[in-house]
Design a protein around this motif. Sequence first.
Motif, PDB file in Angstrom:
ATOM      1  N   HIS A 120       0.834  -1.198   0.000  1.00 28.40           N
ATOM      2  CA  HIS A 120       0.000   0.000   0.000  1.00 28.40           C
ATOM      3  C   HIS A 120       0.870   1.249   0.000  1.00 28.40           C
ATOM      4  CE1 HIS A 120      -3.542   2.447   0.993  1.00 28.40           C
ATOM      5  NE2 HIS A 120      -2.689   3.182   1.681  1.00 28.40           N
ATOM      6  N   CYS A 122      -0.581   5.120  -0.899  1.00 30.49           N
ATOM      7  CA  CYS A 122      -1.581   5.978  -1.527  1.00 30.49           C
ATOM      8  C   CYS A 122      -1.030   7.365  -1.800  1.00 30.49           C
ATOM      9  CB  CYS A 122      -2.806   6.083  -0.628  1.00 30.49           C
ATOM     10  SG  CYS A 122      -2.390   6.732   0.997  1.00 30.49           S
ATOM     11  N   CYS A 127      -0.121   8.116   6.009  1.00 34.97           N
ATOM     12  CA  CYS A 127      -1.106   7.025   6.002  1.00 34.97           C
ATOM     13  C   CYS A 127      -0.594   5.848   6.826  1.00 34.97           C
ATOM     14  CB  CYS A 127      -1.383   6.567   4.580  1.00 34.97           C
ATOM     15  SG  CYS A 127      -2.534   5.188   4.534  1.00 34.97           S
ATOM     16  N   ASN A 130       0.767   2.640   4.901  1.00 35.79           N
ATOM     17  CA  ASN A 130       1.928   2.638   4.018  1.00 35.79           C
ATOM     18  C   ASN A 130       2.849   1.474   4.360  1.00 35.79           C
ATOM     19  OD1 ASN A 130       1.258   4.793   2.435  1.00 35.79           O
ATOM     20  ND2 ASN A 130       2.359   6.302   3.671  1.00 35.79           N
ATOM     21  N   HIS A 144      -9.581   3.495   3.011  1.00 37.32           N
ATOM     22  CA  HIS A 144      -8.676   3.737   4.136  1.00 37.32           C
ATOM     23  C   HIS A 144      -8.790   5.175   4.607  1.00 37.32           C
ATOM     24  CE1 HIS A 144      -6.372   4.959   0.669  1.00 37.32           C
ATOM     25  NE2 HIS A 144      -5.630   5.701   1.459  1.00 37.32           N
TER      26      HIS A 144
END
Length: 181
Positions: A120, A122, A127, A130, A144
């Motif tokens: 992941h 984004c 975040c 991550n 998310h």
Amino acid sequence: MKIGRKFNQLHKSEYFHFIDNHKKYTDFNTLGMYRSICENEKLNLDDRIEIRDYANSTFGKTFNFYQLKDPKTNFDLTTLGMDLTQADARQLWDDIKVNQQKILAEKRIKHRNFGEYSKHNCGYANCPYNGLMIKQGSGLTENHMWFKEDKNQYVAKDKSARNKIQRKNIRHIIRDELDNE
Ligand SMILES: [Zn+2]
């Protein structure tokens, strides 16, 4: 023999029965059972925790593997009834990431096909997901937004740049990760 019903419609006592006798039921799906613990509206919080713990006494190893296979389900069940601060949640996600790498290292010899997982990223620096390995199509990549405070800090960030990062990282499959070890 078949259960023939959805888990999220079962009563509490039925969970215990089906967990005890899961080998007799050809349609017993362990992940479906775990997912339903949070979804089943017939259960209160104490029921959910009790069923989770009971299920883990039989399927503990499988549940541990869900940190990789279905991290959201693992997280949601692990944190049942906990009053988490954002820092607590971050710590738990970090723990899951570490455990994912352990699981991968253990599975590496047996299974080569990890291509369906990707990391992941984004584009939101803050975040909590991550670096989390996520099975493509499992939903977490899109879903998310739970950390709204984080999100707001980055609203001004250029969206096209984020999308670029996202596209790039979707191709960053686990294979790369393994090869680079
Ligand atoms: Zn994210």
